[in-house]
Design a protein around this motif. Sequence first.
Motif: not given
Ligand code: NAP
Length: 313
Positions: A45, A50, A116, A152-153, A174-175, A180, A182, A235-237, A281-282
């Motif tokens: 990151t 934060n 993922r 979209g996260g 984003h799909r 989702r 901040e 797209i997440g983990h 997850k922070q």
């Molecule tokens: P996330 O919050 O789970 O978001 C995953 C995103 O990918 C969602 O928008 C989801 O769409 C999309 N997605 C999932 N599977 C997909 C697929 N097969 N095809 C297309 N799109 C897909 O994951 P993340 O963004 O990696 O964040 C993980 C955690 O780390 C969160 O708690 C986050 O707050 C934290 N984090 C925080 C910061 C920060 O504070 N600055 C930075 C990075 C991560 P949908 O919305 O439609 O489900």
Amino acid sequence: MSENIYDVVVVGAGPSGLTAAIYTTRRSLKTLVLSKDIGGQAAMTSDIENYPGFEHVDGLELMQKFQAQATKFGTEFAFEEVEKLNKEGETFILTTSKNREIKAKAVILAFGLTPRNLNVPGEKELIGKGVAYCATCDGPLYKGKDVVVVGGGNSALDAAEFMSKIANKVYLLHRRDVFRGEQVLIDKVQNTENIEIIYNAESKIVKGDQKVEALVYQQEDQEKEIKVDGVFVEIGHIAKTDWTADLVDLTERREIKISRDCETKTPGLFAAGDITDISYKQAVISAGEGSKAALQAYKFLQGANAAAGPDWS
Ligand code: NAP
């Protein structure tokens, strides 16, 4: 090293693992951190705003500070992945990717989550040839080029914002039509000139011969294509916990179930941070969880009646 028995082996070197090591070594417990990298997801990151005490810090820089602190108190590090975990009597045996067996009286699992995959044609074949999972690590290779960030996260928003300073043009695909992440990150992305957001779009194919040339996606009933040099999959983990499964209980999402004090179902085996079933997850939460796991491991090693006590000696 294989003949040694460590008091504690920590698996993973993100915020939870490194904090756990700071706490165990401050209690004079002989501690080894086993990890494939330093910092995990937090190190990927670019802008952390934060983490209390740091108005703004680069994730890798913050994690290097954690590591320096853990090293100062005597933590040992080995950069190896753990492939197997067994318990023989009172001793844990960890088998690593280098085929070493490491013994420990207590283990703290803090290895976080794994990116993922999109699981579309072309993705796997073009990893390292334009398909990437970490904008902070690989982003600088795309100076002046056009890239797409999928997701979209917070990770996707963060990656798009980071890439907008390096690339010529950034598509954020984003799909759905609602993010989702901040609001502060959403505002930044929506107000950045060279970021174009494509909503309601499902990735279909990563095109390219020797390297990425385009991303094909479906929007409503139309198939469209954007020409890009890079595809950042954000797209997440997922939780890769199969190798721990005999000694822990897992949730439906394969996360490790823990008690309030970071205990698993096996005495002496603790878990902390993103790999566990905690809600948020922070980085700051993971650090706190790591300290809890370490204090509980200390208590375990002292015998059931010992109190963990304060850490301000
Ligand atoms: P996330 O919050 O789970 O978001 C995953 C995103 O990918 C969602 O928008 C989801 O769409 C999309 N997605 C999932 N599977 C997909 C697929 N097969 N095809 C297309 N799109 C897909 O994951 P993340 O963004 O990696 O964040 C993980 C955690 O780390 C969160 O708690 C986050 O707050 C934290 N984090 C925080 C910061 C920060 O504070 N600055 C930075 C990075 C991560 P949908 O919305 O439609 O489900």
